[in-house]
Design a protein around this motif. Structure first.
Motif, PDB file in Angstrom:
ATOM      1  N   ARG B  82       0.823  -1.209   0.000  1.00 13.16           N
ATOM      2  CA  ARG B  82       0.000   0.000   0.000  1.00 13.16           C
ATOM      3  C   ARG B  82       0.854   1.254   0.000  1.00 13.16           C
ATOM      4  NH1 ARG B  82      -3.883  -2.572   4.509  1.00 13.16           N
ATOM      5  NH2 ARG B  82      -4.667  -4.235   3.166  1.00 13.16           N
ATOM      6  N   MET B  86       1.527   1.805  -8.116  1.00 14.75           N
ATOM      7  CA  MET B  86       1.922   1.200  -9.387  1.00 14.75           C
ATOM      8  C   MET B  86       1.008   1.698 -10.497  1.00 14.75           C
ATOM      9  SD  MET B  86       2.669  -2.796 -10.171  1.00 14.75           S
ATOM     10  CE  MET B  86       3.749  -3.280 -11.511  1.00 14.75           C
ATOM     11  N   HIS B  88       0.039   1.114 -14.590  1.00  9.35           N
ATOM     12  CA  HIS B  88       0.126   0.010 -15.536  1.00  9.35           C
ATOM     13  C   HIS B  88      -0.010   0.479 -16.987  1.00  9.35           C
ATOM     14  CE1 HIS B  88      -0.544  -2.693 -12.050  1.00  9.35           C
ATOM     15  NE2 HIS B  88      -1.217  -1.650 -11.626  1.00  9.35           N
ATOM     16  N   ALA B  92      -5.412  -0.852 -16.215  1.00 10.80           N
ATOM     17  CA  ALA B  92      -5.922  -1.775 -15.190  1.00 10.80           C
ATOM     18  C   ALA B  92      -6.927  -1.125 -14.258  1.00 10.80           C
ATOM     19  CB  ALA B  92      -4.760  -2.387 -14.392  1.00 10.80           C
ATOM     20  N   LEU B  93      -7.847  -0.355 -14.837  1.00 14.53           N
ATOM     21  CA  LEU B  93      -8.905   0.244 -14.015  1.00 14.53           C
ATOM     22  C   LEU B  93     -10.088  -0.720 -13.944  1.00 14.53           C
ATOM     23  CD1 LEU B  93      -8.841   3.845 -15.529  1.00 14.53           C
ATOM     24  CD2 LEU B  93      -7.728   3.032 -13.441  1.00 14.53           C
ATOM     25  N   PHE B 105     -10.487   2.934  -4.314  1.00 15.65           N
ATOM     26  CA  PHE B 105     -10.213   1.517  -4.045  1.00 15.65           C
ATOM     27  C   PHE B 105      -9.062   1.293  -3.059  1.00 15.65           C
ATOM     28  CE2 PHE B 105      -8.678  -2.739  -4.799  1.00 15.65           C
ATOM     29  CZ  PHE B 105      -9.824  -3.479  -4.986  1.00 15.65           C
ATOM     30  N   PRO B 106      -7.878   1.877  -3.315  1.00 20.38           N
ATOM     31  CA  PRO B 106      -6.783   1.649  -2.359  1.00 20.38           C
ATOM     32  C   PRO B 106      -7.079   2.236  -0.979  1.00 20.38           C
ATOM     33  CG  PRO B 106      -6.126   3.209  -4.072  1.00 20.38           C
ATOM     34  CD  PRO B 106      -7.430   2.641  -4.486  1.00 20.38           C
ATOM     35  N   ARG B 153      -4.944   6.938  -8.641  1.00 16.15           N
ATOM     36  CA  ARG B 153      -5.176   5.767  -7.811  1.00 16.15           C
ATOM     37  C   ARG B 153      -3.872   5.317  -7.142  1.00 16.15           C
ATOM     38  NH1 ARG B 153      -7.143   0.193 -10.549  1.00 16.15           N
ATOM     39  NH2 ARG B 153      -5.089   0.376 -11.496  1.00 16.15           N
TER      40      ARG B 153
END
Lengths: 227, 322
Positions: B82, B86, B88, B92-93, B105-106, B153
């Protein structure tokens, strides 16, 4: 043609009650069998994906076992399956006749079917998204609940619709061995008593039920799909 | 900030062993942008994924922000991840969540309460310039916007380090430019340490302080970009400034590791009486400094003296064709 239709329309009031209860029984069986299919088929389908090698919860021994169970369920023709599970049905419901009894074989038949469809839908989820979730330090349970299932939701709804449609057809078969519902009406009134009007009426009702399930399903899929 | 020592990664593929990392030592300092460049299959991606343990190295150690990643148990590893953002290549959503939902989300992972999440998401959206897109779904965004969401994100949980996996490779040149600018700004303003992998030399040139060239699972060279450029025979220098090969006699390749105010070439002709003929040249902004490379033909009796003069001035002189 017109004559036939008029005659059919004249007969309808007389058939009404039988058709009404037949429809109710069919919906009752299909509804409960659907509930059980989701209850057992959804976790089973998810496990089929996550237990494979390189999956979320790899379990090299469990995956082939689950796969075999599903395949056995899938390979039995429904009419054979119904007879094969009669004693289980009696154990669970106390009877082998009527719609409630029919729910047992219907559920057993639909669980593996739904599980395979769930497996396919979950497998479609972008691996990159799952990896991103790992990179964000996400728990496995949250990866299932917040990534795999929501991302697969349109596919899952489509799988559900397919299962409902299949259950409608299974339930008609269940009617053949005393399960009740529209299938029972068609066999008893239509086939055994040579009353074509009952046959037509049940055909129409079955088509309407399937069509309604598909239409509602498509609407829901459009709502939940954001691709 | 990131220390990797003697990383090896071997994949078993059909009873054969495929070596993806073959003894990589990586050292990324606090607050720098470090780029690893190489062809596909060089092992860059494996290296990056070993940093946050998406891949477990076969041997070697990875230390991020003072924590030995390779030694952590599952729960501690999740916590450590956490603190590592990262980004991508293919974004990668989550397609099922709005932009705001993706960025949250995180924060959900970290157990941030709902009210604080909303404020943080709004802050991050402003940071990446997408303040008006909170309720949009990823499918409604352009590639560049998606990557901005990806970056927001990645930053949500205040990471010490940002890993970028070919973040601009799926984007068009203009968008690439703006995303690189954003990364550079984040690096400067937040002091964010960035480790990125790319196959584009341009990315190294634009935003990296340090770089490594990777091939067949090893670093061919690594260090500060400006130092590498000033190193004789540097592959990075010749890749950054590709000059056409020349077979003109007496020609040399001259590298300017910084900008010069003095008129060096005219001084050369004046002091040594040599003829100078510029055959090819390139000047670029690298790591905030003007750096150039020239192919020059230098002819005359006092040629050796002239070359020595250039070397003494801090230029890198190599005989061409060698």
């Amino acid at each position: 043609m017109i004559d036939a239709l008029t005659e059919f329309a004249d007969r309808l009031p007389g058939m009404q009650e039988t058709l009404y209860y037949g429809t109710l029984d069919t919906l009752y069986m299909v509804l409960w069998a659907t509930v059980f299919s989701v209850l057992f088929g959804l976790p089973l389908g998810v496990l089929l994906v996550t237990t494979e090698r390189g999956g979320l919860t790899p379990a090299p021994w469990l995956k082939p076992v689950l796969g075999a169970v599903v395949n056995i369920g899938r390979s039995l023709p429904f009419i054979v399956l119904m007879v094969a599970v009669l004693s289980l049905t009696r154990l669970l419901t106390g009877t082998t006749l009527g719609p409630t009894a029919a729910i047992v074989p219907l559920s057993i038949g639909a669980v593996p079917f739904f599980a395979r469809l769930v497996e396919t839908a979950v497998r479609e989820v972008d691996r990159g998204v799952v990896e991103a979730a790992h990179a964000m330090g996400t728990r496995k349970s949250a990866i299932v609940g917040k990534v795999l299932l929501p991302e697969a939701l349109p596919g899952l709804v489509a799988a559900l619709v397919m299962t409902v449609v299949t259950l409608v057809s299974y339930s008609a078969m269940a009617g053949a061995i005393g399960g009740g519902g529209l299938g029972d009406v068609a066999i008893r009134e239509g086939y055994q008593r040579f009353d074509d009007h009952y046959l037509w009426a049940t055909v129409i009702l079955l088509v309407v039920i399937v069509q309604a399930a598909q239409t509602i399903g498509d609407l829901v899929i459009r709502r939940v799909s954001h691709r | 900030m990131i220390e990797a020592v003697d990383l090896h990664k071997v994949y078993p593929v059909n009873k054969r062993r495929v070596v993806a990392l073959d003894g990589v030592d990586l050292s990324v300092e606090q607050g720098e942008v470090y780029g690893v460049v190489g062809q596909s299959g060089a092992g860059k991606s494996t290296l990056l994924r070993c940093v946050n343990l998406l891949e477990r190295p076969t041997s070697g150690r990875v230390v991020v922000d003072g924590r030995d990643m390779t030694a952590l148990g599952a729960a501690d590893l999740r916590r450590a991840r956490r603190r590592i953002g990262m980004v991508h290549q293919h974004f990668a959503l989550l397609s099922s969540r709005t932009v705001a939902g993706n960025i949250a989300f995180p924060l959900e992972n970290a157990g941030v309460p709902r009210r604080r999440r909303g404020a943080r998401v709004a802050e991050l959206l402003d940071l990446v310039g997408l303040g008006d897109k909170a309720k949009a779904y990823p499918a409604q965004l352009s590639g560049g916007q998606k990557q901005r969401v990806g970056i927001a994100r990645a930053l949500a949980s205040d990471p010490a380090v940002l890993l970028s996996d070919e973040a601009t490779s799926a984007l068009d040149p203009d968008t690439t430019e703006s995303i690189l600018e954003l990364l550079r700004d984040l690096n400067r303003e937040l002091g964010l340490t960035i480790l990125l992998i790319t196959h584009e030399m341009d990315v190294i040139k634009r935003i990296c302080d340090s770089a490594a060239i990777m091939e067949s699972g090893t670093f061919l060279e690594s260090g500060k970009v400006l130092d590498l450029i000033a190193t004789p025979g540097s592959r990075l220098a010749s890749s950054l400034f590709p000059l056409p090969p020349t077979d003109a006699p007496d020609s040399v390749a001259v590298t300017y590791p910084r900008a010069y105010d003095e008129p060096l070439m005219s001084e050369l002709t004046r002091r040594f009486g040599v003829d100078v003929n510029i055959l090819a040249g390139a000047v670029e902004q690298v790591a905030g400094t003007s750096v150039g490379r020239l192919n020059v033909q230098i002819q005359g009796e006092r040629r050796d003296g002239a070359l020595r003069f250039l070397t003494d001035k801090g230029l890198l002189v190599q005989e061409a064709g060698r």
